[in-house]
Design a protein around this motif. Structure first.
Motif, PDB file in Angstrom:
ATOM      1  N   GLY A  42      -7.874  33.126  -7.884  1.00  0.00           N
ATOM      2  CA  GLY A  42      -8.277  31.761  -8.172  1.00  0.00           C
ATOM      3  C   GLY A  42      -8.620  31.546  -9.625  1.00  0.00           C
ATOM      4  O   GLY A  42      -8.380  32.400 -10.489  1.00  0.00           O
ATOM      5  N   ASP A  43      -9.199  30.390  -9.882  1.00  0.00           N
ATOM      6  CA  ASP A  43      -9.623  29.988 -11.221  1.00  0.00           C
ATOM      7  C   ASP A  43     -11.065  30.457 -11.405  1.00  0.00           C
ATOM      8  O   ASP A  43     -12.002  29.842 -10.898  1.00  0.00           O
TER       9      ASP A  43
ATOM     10  N   ARG B  39      -6.422  27.675 -28.195  1.00  0.00           N
ATOM     11  CA  ARG B  39      -6.646  29.104 -27.938  1.00  0.00           C
ATOM     12  C   ARG B  39      -6.125  29.470 -26.556  1.00  0.00           C
ATOM     13  O   ARG B  39      -6.518  28.850 -25.553  1.00  0.00           O
ATOM     14  N   ARG B  40      -5.294  30.481 -26.494  1.00  0.00           N
ATOM     15  CA  ARG B  40      -4.780  30.948 -25.209  1.00  0.00           C
ATOM     16  C   ARG B  40      -5.844  31.761 -24.482  1.00  0.00           C
ATOM     17  O   ARG B  40      -6.515  32.601 -25.102  1.00  0.00           O
ATOM     18  N   GLU B  41      -5.994  31.523 -23.185  1.00  0.00           N
ATOM     19  CA  GLU B  41      -6.997  32.256 -22.415  1.00  0.00           C
ATOM     20  C   GLU B  41      -6.486  32.501 -21.003  1.00  0.00           C
ATOM     21  O   GLU B  41      -5.781  31.671 -20.425  1.00  0.00           O
ATOM     22  N   LEU B  42      -6.831  33.663 -20.467  1.00  0.00           N
ATOM     23  CA  LEU B  42      -6.485  34.006 -19.103  1.00  0.00           C
ATOM     24  C   LEU B  42      -7.731  33.805 -18.256  1.00  0.00           C
ATOM     25  O   LEU B  42      -8.618  34.655 -18.223  1.00  0.00           O
ATOM     26  N   ILE B  43      -7.798  32.654 -17.574  1.00  0.00           N
ATOM     27  CA  ILE B  43      -8.980  32.350 -16.765  1.00  0.00           C
ATOM     28  C   ILE B  43      -8.654  32.280 -15.271  1.00  0.00           C
ATOM     29  O   ILE B  43      -9.556  32.132 -14.451  1.00  0.00           O
ATOM     30  N   ASP B  44      -7.378  32.406 -14.948  1.00  0.00           N
ATOM     31  CA  ASP B  44      -6.941  32.459 -13.546  1.00  0.00           C
ATOM     32  C   ASP B  44      -6.554  33.906 -13.252  1.00  0.00           C
ATOM     33  O   ASP B  44      -5.843  34.538 -14.037  1.00  0.00           O
ATOM     34  N   HIS B  45      -7.009  34.418 -12.116  1.00  0.00           N
ATOM     35  CA  HIS B  45      -6.918  35.861 -11.891  1.00  0.00           C
ATOM     36  C   HIS B  45      -6.468  36.186 -10.476  1.00  0.00           C
ATOM     37  O   HIS B  45      -6.698  35.413  -9.532  1.00  0.00           O
ATOM     38  N   VAL B  46      -5.854  37.365 -10.343  1.00  0.00           N
ATOM     39  CA  VAL B  46      -5.564  37.970  -9.048  1.00  0.00           C
ATOM     40  C   VAL B  46      -6.202  39.359  -9.053  1.00  0.00           C
ATOM     41  O   VAL B  46      -5.927  40.171  -9.937  1.00  0.00           O
ATOM     42  N   LEU B  47      -7.075  39.605  -8.086  1.00  0.00           N
ATOM     43  CA  LEU B  47      -7.730  40.902  -7.930  1.00  0.00           C
ATOM     44  C   LEU B  47      -7.358  41.457  -6.561  1.00  0.00           C
ATOM     45  O   LEU B  47      -7.341  40.709  -5.569  1.00  0.00           O
ATOM     46  N   VAL B  48      -7.088  42.760  -6.497  1.00  0.00           N
ATOM     47  CA  VAL B  48      -6.566  43.333  -5.254  1.00  0.00           C
ATOM     48  C   VAL B  48      -7.267  44.648  -4.922  1.00  0.00           C
ATOM     49  O   VAL B  48      -7.818  45.326  -5.792  1.00  0.00           O
ATOM     50  N   SER B  49      -7.199  44.995  -3.655  1.00  0.00           N
ATOM     51  CA  SER B  49      -7.807  46.221  -3.146  1.00  0.00           C
ATOM     52  C   SER B  49      -6.979  47.449  -3.527  1.00  0.00           C
ATOM     53  O   SER B  49      -5.840  47.340  -4.002  1.00  0.00           O
ATOM     54  N   HIS B  50      -7.547  48.632  -3.276  1.00  0.00           N
ATOM     55  CA  HIS B  50      -6.888  49.893  -3.595  1.00  0.00           C
ATOM     56  C   HIS B  50      -5.535  50.002  -2.896  1.00  0.00           C
ATOM     57  O   HIS B  50      -4.546  50.452  -3.491  1.00  0.00           O
TER      58      HIS B  50
END
Length: 315
Positions: A198-199, A256-267
């Motif tokens: 999400g954001d 300014r470029r920014e990475l504020i949207d992310h994907v996080l995942v499990s092992h």
């Protein structure tokens, strides 16, 4: 499988105070969004800034095939909320704004008002027989607003205070989201496919983003990444380091470029990620407009001021 997240930017039907002013502008916006989603071809897409549930149905109706929709029932004061577009049926596991019981309410303005819940709901769903569990979020913005609808402070003291209030809220929301992630992982991230996306309204190394990772020491690109340890059961990995450096942004803020949207995942998921990116696969850096502090300036603009962030996962 392609799994992604995209802030759709003020997805409202026309006529209200926040969306397009007329039907023509609305149709143009929908067509721009639909073209990106069609080209992206996601299996599951988490979305933010859905201001009107019917508008998401309109968008889905412009896509190929039949799509399954899920939306949070906890919008913010503007009516925007998070949700999912999915090619397969989803089961809602949680739709919550609750802070952990141990976390005290946080101050939000100069009057001393406090909040004890997230401003927008966190929605978690289960997909398929695997199953895949995914939570979508939209944390408190860094774009500051002040009393009486102002977007500019009266002085630097007010700017600093309201920056702190926003940070308090974003940190508390990240803590609540991490609690939801713990429920989805259920202590077994080595065997469970779990994603949180999400954001996040902050970048990779921001303290609020880091709250979501869990036990430290094994981020992608560090010596510990390839070394299994007991923390793997609870960790989430931000896939940002897997995105090509020239594409590692999802928004342009005042140039300014920014990475504020992310994907996080499990092992279990992270070691099956075969590609990650922003924008559309194969098209290089996303072309995005630069935005300023007043979100009303883009009312009715086509497309979105964010780029999708996505991963491709192998079997």
């Amino acid at each position: 499988m392609l799994l992604g997240t995209w802030n759709l930017e003020n997805l409202y039907r026309p006529g209200g105070p926040y969306g397009p002013k007329d039907e023509a502008a609305y149709e143009t916006k929908l067509a721009a969004l639909a073209a990106v989603i069609t080209e992206l071809d996601p299996t599951l897409l988490g979305v933010q800034e859905v201001g009107d549930p019917e508008a998401l149905k309109d968008l889905a109706g412009m896509l190929d095939d039949d799509w399954h929709l899920a939306l949070s029932e906890h919008p913010d004061s503007r009516g925007i909320r998070v949700g999912f577009l999915s090619r397969t049926a989803v089961t809602v596991l949680a739709d919550t704004t609750a802070f952990p019981a141990e976390l005290r309410p946080v101050q939000v303005d100069d009057s001393g008002v406090t909040v004890a819940r997230a401003g927008r709901g966190f929605l978690a769903v289960e997909v398929g027989g695997g199953p895949l569990r995914v939570a979508v979020c939209h944390l408190k913005s860094k774009l500051l607003s002040y009393p009486n609808g102002r977007f500019q402070p009266r002085d630097e003291g007010e700017r600093a205070r309201y920056g702190a209030y926003a940070l308090y809220r974003r940190a508390a929301e990240a803590t609540a989201l991490r609690a939801l992630a713990d429920e989805l992982l259920d202590g077994d991230g080595r065997a469970r496919d779990v994603a949180v996306l999400g954001d996040l309204n902050d970048e990779v190394q921001a303290a609020t983003t880091q709250i979501l990772l869990g036990p430290p020491g094994s981020e992608i690109g560090t010596p510990g990444y390839e070394k299994a340890d007991k923390g793997d059961a609870a960790r989430l990995w931000d896939v940002a380091p897997l995105i090509p450096p020239g594409q590692r942004y999802s928004r342009v803020n005042s140039g300014r470029r920014e990475l504020i949207d992310h994907v996080l995942v499990s092992h279990r998921l992270v070691h099956r990620v075969t590609a990650a990116g922003t924008g559309l696969p194969g098209e290089g850096p996303p072309g995005l407009p630069s935005v300023g502090p007043d979100p009303a300036e883009r009312r009715g603009a086509p497309g979105s001021d964010h780029a999708p962030v996505w991963i491709r996962v192998g079997g």
